[in-house]
Write a protein that holds these residues in place. Structure first.
Motif, PDB file in Angstrom:
ATOM      1  N   LEU A   5    -156.729 -38.879  10.176  1.00  0.00           N
ATOM      2  CA  LEU A   5    -157.953 -39.666  10.044  1.00  0.00           C
ATOM      3  C   LEU A   5    -157.801 -41.067  10.629  1.00  0.00           C
ATOM      4  O   LEU A   5    -158.719 -41.576  11.270  1.00  0.00           O
ATOM      5  N   MET A   6    -156.641 -41.671  10.419  1.00  0.00           N
ATOM      6  CA  MET A   6    -156.408 -43.000  10.979  1.00  0.00           C
ATOM      7  C   MET A   6    -156.369 -42.963  12.508  1.00  0.00           C
ATOM      8  O   MET A   6    -156.888 -43.859  13.173  1.00  0.00           O
ATOM      9  N   THR A   7    -155.774 -41.916  13.066  1.00  0.00           N
ATOM     10  CA  THR A   7    -155.729 -41.770  14.521  1.00  0.00           C
ATOM     11  C   THR A   7    -157.127 -41.574  15.084  1.00  0.00           C
ATOM     12  O   THR A   7    -157.494 -42.188  16.091  1.00  0.00           O
ATOM     13  N   ILE A  11    -159.204 -44.068  17.689  1.00  0.00           N
ATOM     14  CA  ILE A  11    -159.785 -43.597  18.949  1.00  0.00           C
ATOM     15  C   ILE A  11    -161.275 -43.874  18.998  1.00  0.00           C
ATOM     16  O   ILE A  11    -161.810 -44.352  20.005  1.00  0.00           O
ATOM     17  N   VAL A  12    -161.981 -43.603  17.902  1.00  0.00           N
ATOM     18  CA  VAL A  12    -163.428 -43.826  17.852  1.00  0.00           C
ATOM     19  C   VAL A  12    -163.748 -45.311  17.944  1.00  0.00           C
ATOM     20  O   VAL A  12    -164.699 -45.708  18.631  1.00  0.00           O
ATOM     21  N   SER A  13    -162.959 -46.159  17.304  1.00  0.00           N
ATOM     22  CA  SER A  13    -163.236 -47.597  17.355  1.00  0.00           C
ATOM     23  C   SER A  13    -163.012 -48.160  18.758  1.00  0.00           C
ATOM     24  O   SER A  13    -163.809 -48.986  19.223  1.00  0.00           O
ATOM     25  N   LEU A  64    -170.021 -41.910  13.461  1.00  0.00           N
ATOM     26  CA  LEU A  64    -168.695 -41.329  13.302  1.00  0.00           C
ATOM     27  C   LEU A  64    -167.697 -42.355  12.775  1.00  0.00           C
ATOM     28  O   LEU A  64    -166.860 -42.044  11.917  1.00  0.00           O
ATOM     29  N   PHE A  65    -167.806 -43.593  13.251  1.00  0.00           N
ATOM     30  CA  PHE A  65    -166.926 -44.662  12.787  1.00  0.00           C
ATOM     31  C   PHE A  65    -167.097 -44.905  11.285  1.00  0.00           C
ATOM     32  O   PHE A  65    -166.118 -45.008  10.549  1.00  0.00           O
ATOM     33  N   ALA A  71    -164.047 -42.064   4.829  1.00  0.00           N
ATOM     34  CA  ALA A  71    -163.099 -40.991   4.527  1.00  0.00           C
ATOM     35  C   ALA A  71    -161.679 -41.533   4.375  1.00  0.00           C
ATOM     36  O   ALA A  71    -160.925 -41.074   3.517  1.00  0.00           O
ATOM     37  N   VAL A  72    -161.313 -42.511   5.199  1.00  0.00           N
ATOM     38  CA  VAL A  72    -159.974 -43.092   5.104  1.00  0.00           C
ATOM     39  C   VAL A  72    -159.802 -43.840   3.791  1.00  0.00           C
ATOM     40  O   VAL A  72    -158.744 -43.783   3.167  1.00  0.00           O
ATOM     41  N   THR A  73    -160.837 -44.545   3.346  1.00  0.00           N
ATOM     42  CA  THR A  73    -160.701 -45.299   2.091  1.00  0.00           C
ATOM     43  C   THR A  73    -160.687 -44.389   0.869  1.00  0.00           C
ATOM     44  O   THR A  73    -160.124 -44.758  -0.153  1.00  0.00           O
TER      45      THR A  73
END
Length: 75
Positions: A5-7, A11-13, A64-65, A71-73
């Motif tokens: 998820l972090m990767t 990429i999206v950011s 998506l961001f 989701a990461v939090t």
């Protein structure tokens, strides 16, 4: 899972930053500075071609961001 998820978020950011920087300004040039963008408010100009593609890609990447950031939090 967290690393994936972090990767994806990274990429999206980066893609979102690149797409936003590639877009042209709404009131580019001297005419935009004088009129203050009023032609965009009252005019019937629609985005065409590459500007429309950039606008839609920006919307998709921003949604998506935010989904990935939430989701990461939660994990």
């Amino acid at each position: 899972m967290h690393t994936l998820l972090m990767t994806l978020l990274l990429i999206v950011s980066i893609a979102l930053i690149v797409v936003v920087l590639l877009q042209s300004g709404k009131s580019a040039g001297l005419s935009g500075a004088i009129s203050g963008g009023a032609e965009q408010l009252f005019g019937k100009q629609k985005a065409r071609g590459l500007d429309l593609v950039f606008q839609r890609v920006t919307i998709v990447l921003s949604v998506l961001f935010f989904v990935l950031a939430i989701a990461v939090t939660k994990i």
